[in-house]
Write an enzyme that holds these catalytic residues in place. Structure first.
Site, short mmCIF file in Angstrom:
data_model
loop_
_atom_site.label_atom_id
_atom_site.label_comp_id
_atom_site.label_asym_id
_atom_site.label_seq_id
_atom_site.Cartn_x
_atom_site.Cartn_y
_atom_site.Cartn_z
N CYS A 8 -2.36 9.01 2.87
CA CYS A 8 -2.30 8.23 1.90
C CYS A 8 -3.12 9.15 -0.19
CB CYS A 8 -1.71 6.81 1.87
SG CYS A 8 -3.39 6.33 1.95
N GLU B 90 1.25 -1.28 0.02
CA GLU B 90 0.05 -0.15 0.27
C GLU B 90 0.93 1.27 -0.49
OE1 GLU B 90 -3.21 -0.47 -0.57
OE2 GLU B 90 -3.57 -2.06 -0.31
P1 NAD Z 1 8.64 4.58 4.20
O1 NAD Z 1 8.64 3.84 3.20
O2 NAD Z 1 10.05 5.50 4.51
O3 NAD Z 1 8.59 4.10 5.75
C1 NAD Z 1 7.71 3.16 5.94
C2 NAD Z 1 8.21 2.26 6.90
O4 NAD Z 1 8.65 0.82 6.16
C3 NAD Z 1 8.58 2.36 8.22
O5 NAD Z 1 8.05 1.10 8.96
C4 NAD Z 1 10.07 2.31 8.20
O6 NAD Z 1 10.32 1.77 9.07
C5 NAD Z 1 10.08 1.06 6.89
N1 NAD Z 1 11.31 0.60 6.29
C6 NAD Z 1 12.26 1.76 5.55
N2 NAD Z 1 12.89 1.25 4.51
C7 NAD Z 1 12.85 0.22 4.77
C8 NAD Z 1 13.87 -0.83 4.18
N3 NAD Z 1 14.75 -1.02 3.88
N4 NAD Z 1 12.80 -1.98 4.18
C9 NAD Z 1 11.74 -2.40 4.96
N5 NAD Z 1 11.23 -2.07 5.52
C10 NAD Z 1 11.93 -0.08 4.93
O7 NAD Z 1 7.29 5.79 4.26
P2 NAD Z 1 7.11 6.55 5.27
O8 NAD Z 1 7.34 7.84 4.95
O9 NAD Z 1 6.90 5.92 6.71
O10 NAD Z 1 5.02 6.87 5.59
C11 NAD Z 1 5.00 8.09 3.82
C12 NAD Z 1 4.31 7.19 2.73
O11 NAD Z 1 3.54 6.36 2.87
C13 NAD Z 1 3.58 7.85 1.59
O12 NAD Z 1 4.04 7.81 0.58
C14 NAD Z 1 2.53 7.48 1.91
O13 NAD Z 1 1.46 7.48 1.14
C15 NAD Z 1 2.74 6.19 1.93
N6 NAD Z 1 1.56 5.35 2.11
C16 NAD Z 1 0.74 4.42 1.88
C17 NAD Z 1 -0.80 3.62 2.44
C18 NAD Z 1 -1.78 3.11 1.58
O14 NAD Z 1 -2.95 2.73 1.80
N7 NAD Z 1 -1.36 3.37 0.50
C19 NAD Z 1 -1.22 4.10 3.65
C20 NAD Z 1 -0.26 5.47 4.97
C21 NAD Z 1 0.99 6.02 3.67
#
Ligand code: NAD
Length: 538
Positions: free
Chosen positions: A309, A275
């Site tokens: 999001c 997502e």
């Molecule tokens: P992010 O991708 O930086 O982090 C998300 C998660 O991934 C965190 O728990 C982080 O610790 C983890 N992570 C980071 N690097 C990783 C790796 N190499 N391997 C595995 N896990 C890793 O995103 P964010 O900044 O925390 O969240 C915001 C983003 O999320 C925005 O782009 C938003 O649109 C998206 N989002 C999407 C939805 C949806 O339902 N489509 C919902 C909420 C947020």
């Protein structure tokens, strides 16, 4: 406790921790320390401070997990899962229904926890509480029906009886972001658990307490100890061991990280759901009811400070109503009340981190420096707290500006004047993302038709985003916004592996001993011809 370590605020002052370790009437430093102790981290050598974005002070700390902790958590969850999977679906569903009641009974406490660690306004924290309760109710009521084995037509009708079972996958890994720390951590865990799985959850390092709180409450509701493990720490360090240890990965976060995680799942041939990000469009048709569309657009742009999001970042307005709508929208955004109270007094809270503030400010500064016009907001508000940013509306945004196509993830939207509905649809679709869209018109029938032309997994007619975020309907992105779906039947069944069990009666499939291969082929050809005309045979 870490509270004695004040940290610098954006304006250079330091934010002190609250007196006597009391963050709210319900959340104390001692309570957060008890939550931190729930983390599945064996012998932490380091603690990670968690900031209160409203003030910039350190709220508490959680242990920094390492890959070995993830391996151990996966093993423990797998052990607990064996017994859990043997229980009836009804028994597992009853835990969700008790959790539903406990969430509502303890709502004030979790509202405080969510607000304190994310900085959001209470009304947006309340959306999380509502959502988790609804998910628990929905899957508590529907799991027995969705997971019931169903009969399928066998290879030879009448002679073959086939049944399809939904077996739990084993251990589900959940990687959650910081923007909805309760909903996105636990809302996806509920269907995974009721399907008979164990879960290892890695919440974001910025917001670990809501997931830890939920894990405790689920145990109070009857979830076996050890079945849901929460490992706190950095995603870059814990992601790979979680992909290795889990049987399915549910990831919510940015498209950039999602790509890396999906690639690792692909190498290991592990199923996953992603997502991801969005750059969601709102289309205002000439007959849109402005009295509803103005507050609807405000909500779509500013809910959770735009850190959503499915929030709206692009507003396409038909020329016929542009001059009536845009000034009203700008005015409505200017009158929103920003604040950090733990009451419902504020419309919009703080952004969640310094990084998020820097990104939002950079997008707006870049646009303004290249000629965009600020119709509302356009500046940070350090007087309210270190990461506050005003709800912002821009006009004159062009392709050379970063925020034209990139996700800002803040309370910022651009308005564009369009001369036809075709142009609005074409511009809405001109994006690498396809998560959510919103169409406003008095004619719901034509709104639905336009929705059908939009390339997004969710389209809301006369609503910004909430109508499609419904438990019974699948939710997820097209294009670079994701893979797979949450919610509805699909949101549960994806956490299972289907198993087909077919039993053959009387005759084996193949040439029986009393026929030659040629006779068998002739008989079967006639039989197959006939079956096409037998009612009930597909
Ligand atoms: P992010 O991708 O930086 O982090 C998300 C998660 O991934 C965190 O728990 C982080 O610790 C983890 N992570 C980071 N690097 C990783 C790796 N190499 N391997 C595995 N896990 C890793 O995103 P964010 O900044 O925390 O969240 C915001 C983003 O999320 C925005 O782009 C938003 O649109 C998206 N989002 C999407 C939805 C949806 O339902 N489509 C919902 C909420 C947020």
């Amino acid at each position: 406790m870490t509270q004695t370590k004040p940290i610098p605020e954006a304006n250079g002052a330091t934010a002190a921790a609250p007196p006597q370790g009391q963050w709210s009437p319900r959340v104390s430093a001692a309570m957060l320390a008890r939550l931190a102790a729930r983390a599945a981290v064996a012998a932490p050598t380091e603690q990670t401070p968690v900031e209160a974005p409203h003030t910039g002070a350190v709220l508490g700390e959680v242990p920094k997990g390492c890959p070995a902790d993830v391996e151990a958590a996966c093993a423990s969850a797998r052990e607990a899962q064996r017994e859990w999977a043997r229980r009836s679906v009804e028994e597992r569903a009853a835990v969700l229904l008790r959790f539903h009641d406990l969430v509502l009974a303890n709502a004030q406490e979790i509202l405080d926890v969510i607000q304190l660690e994310s900085g959001k306004a209470r009304i947006h924290a309340f959306e999380e509480v509502l959502d988790v309760a609804i998910q628990a109710r929905y899957y508590g009521h529907t799991a027995p029906q969705f997971l019931r084995p169903r009969r399928a037509q066998g290879a030879l009708p009448v002679l073959t009886s086939a049944r399809v079972h939904h077996r739990p996958r084993g251990v589900i890994g959940i990687i959650a972001p910081w923007n909805y720390p309760f909903t996105l951590a636990i809302g996806d865990a509920l269907p995974a658990l009721v399907a008979g799985n164990g879960v290892v959850l890695k919440p974001d390092a910025l917001t670990p307490f809501s997931g830890l709180w939920a894990a405790g409450l689920l145990e109070e509701a009857g979830l076996p100890a050890g079945l849901l493990q929460v490992v706190t720490g950095r995603g870059a360090e814990l992601g790979t061991p979680l992909i290795d240890g889990a049987d399915f990965l549910m990831f919510t976060g940015s498209t950039a990280t999602g790509r890396k995680v999906a690639a690792q799942c692909g190498e290991r041939l592990k199923s996953c759901a992603m997502e991801l990000g969005g750059k969601n469009a709102l289309l205002l048709l000439p007959d849109a009811p402005l009295w509803r569309a103005v507050p609807g657009a405000v909500q779509g742009i500013t809910s959770n400070g735009g850190q959503l999001c499915i929030s709206i970042e692009r507003v396409y307005v038909h020329d016929a109503i542009y001059d009536a709508f845009v000034p009203r929208l700008a005015e409505a955004m200017r009158t929103l009340k920003l604040g950090s109270s733990l009451t419902y007094a504020d419309d919009v809270g703080s952004l969640t981190s310094a990084d998020q503030l820097a990104k939002v400010a950079a997008h707006v500064e870049d646009a303004v420096s290249k000629g965009a016009e600020v119709l509302a907001g356009g500046r940070a508000r350090p007087d309210l707290g270190p990461y506050f940013y005003e709800p912002t509306l821009l006009a004159g945004v062009t392709e050379d500006m970063e925020l034209c196509r990139a996700e800002t993830f803040g309370p910022v939207a651009a308005v564009y004047r369009c001369s036809s509905i075709d142009e609005m649809v074409a511009r809405a679709n001109d994006s690498e993302y396809g998560l959510n869209a919103s169409v406003w018109t008095r004619d719901v029938k034509s709104g639905r038709e336009i929705a059908g032309r939009i390339e997004a997994g969710a389209v809301n007619v006369n609503e910004a985003y909430a109508a499609t975020w419904a438990s019974a309907a699948p939710m997820g992105g097209w294009k670079q916004s994701g893979l797979g779906r949450r919610h509805g039947r699909h949101g549960l069944v994806k956490y299972t592996s289907s198993q087909t069990v077919a039993a053959e009666r009387l005759l084996n499939i193949g040439t029986p001993p009393f026929l030659s291969n040629g006779q068998y082929a002739t008989v079967m050809t006639q039989a197959v011809r006939l079956l096409k005309h037998v009612p009930g045979i597909k």
